[in-house]
Write a protein that holds these residues in place. Structure first.
Motif, mmCIF file in Angstrom:
data_model
loop_
_atom_site.group_PDB
_atom_site.id
_atom_site.type_symbol
_atom_site.label_atom_id
_atom_site.label_comp_id
_atom_site.label_asym_id
_atom_site.label_seq_id
_atom_site.Cartn_x
_atom_site.Cartn_y
_atom_site.Cartn_z
ATOM 1 N N ARG A 17 -31.320 6.059 -23.422
ATOM 2 C CA ARG A 17 -30.790 5.670 -22.104
ATOM 3 C C ARG A 17 -30.551 4.167 -22.038
ATOM 4 O O ARG A 17 -29.513 3.711 -21.542
ATOM 5 C CB ARG A 17 -31.751 6.105 -20.995
ATOM 6 C CG ARG A 17 -31.654 7.570 -20.639
ATOM 7 C CD ARG A 17 -32.377 7.873 -19.332
ATOM 8 N NE ARG A 17 -33.790 7.521 -19.380
ATOM 9 C CZ ARG A 17 -34.775 8.331 -19.759
ATOM 10 N NH1 ARG A 17 -34.497 9.574 -20.126
ATOM 11 N NH2 ARG A 17 -36.020 7.933 -19.770
ATOM 12 N N SER A 18 -31.497 3.388 -22.523
ATOM 13 C CA SER A 18 -31.395 1.933 -22.453
ATOM 14 C C SER A 18 -30.231 1.407 -23.291
ATOM 15 O O SER A 18 -29.434 0.580 -22.827
ATOM 16 C CB SER A 18 -32.708 1.308 -22.930
ATOM 17 O OG SER A 18 -32.628 -0.085 -22.945
ATOM 18 N N ALA A 44 -26.913 2.371 -21.675
ATOM 19 C CA ALA A 44 -26.609 1.578 -20.477
ATOM 20 C C ALA A 44 -26.172 0.165 -20.838
ATOM 21 O O ALA A 44 -25.237 -0.380 -20.236
ATOM 22 C CB ALA A 44 -27.828 1.540 -19.559
ATOM 23 N N LYS A 45 -26.837 -0.445 -21.815
ATOM 24 C CA LYS A 45 -26.545 -1.847 -22.153
ATOM 25 C C LYS A 45 -25.364 -2.005 -23.101
ATOM 26 O O LYS A 45 -24.581 -2.934 -22.974
ATOM 27 C CB LYS A 45 -27.782 -2.488 -22.784
ATOM 28 C CG LYS A 45 -28.912 -2.708 -21.819
ATOM 29 C CD LYS A 45 -30.122 -3.298 -22.501
ATOM 30 C CE LYS A 45 -31.284 -3.368 -21.530
ATOM 31 N NZ LYS A 45 -32.554 -3.619 -22.200
#
Length: 109
Positions: free
Chosen positions: A73-74, A77-78
């Motif tokens: 997820r991280s 997202a980034k």
């Protein structure tokens, strides 16, 4: 990989006239099966590698990644979801090569 291998062997027999269980048939089916395997598992492999090489934040001392799904997820997202597929060709070469060698050897036995 085993389930998709048999389906791709049948597909290559129907669509391309390959003789079932011949070495070319098993090779093509194994490479395709390895491709699907690589596409499905590459995000997990990328997350594992990022977690293994992470460094603590110099100010807080906390690690940026806590678990596989949080890492996925991280990163998505980034950096965008496709960042999880960086290095895909070498990964596919490894997985596809392993799948081909395994199934061709089994077929020859």
């Amino acid at each position: 990989q085993v389930a998709t291998l048999d389906q791709f062997k049948e597909l290559y027999v129907r669509k391309f006239g390959q003789r079932k269980n011949s070495i070319p048939n098993v090779f093509c089916a194994a490479m395709t099966s390895g491709l699907l395997y690589s596409i499905a598992t590459m995000p997990l492999e990328a997350a594992k590698n990022r977690m293994a090489s992470q460094k603590p934040d110099p100010e807080t001392g906390k690690l940026p990644y806590k678990g596989t799904l949080q890492t996925i997820r991280s990163v998505s997202a980034k950096e965008g979801f496709l960042a999880l597929y960086n290095g895909f060709l070498p990964y596919y070469a490894r997985c596809g090569g392993h799948t081909v060698s395994m199934f061709v050897l089994v077929q020859m036995l």
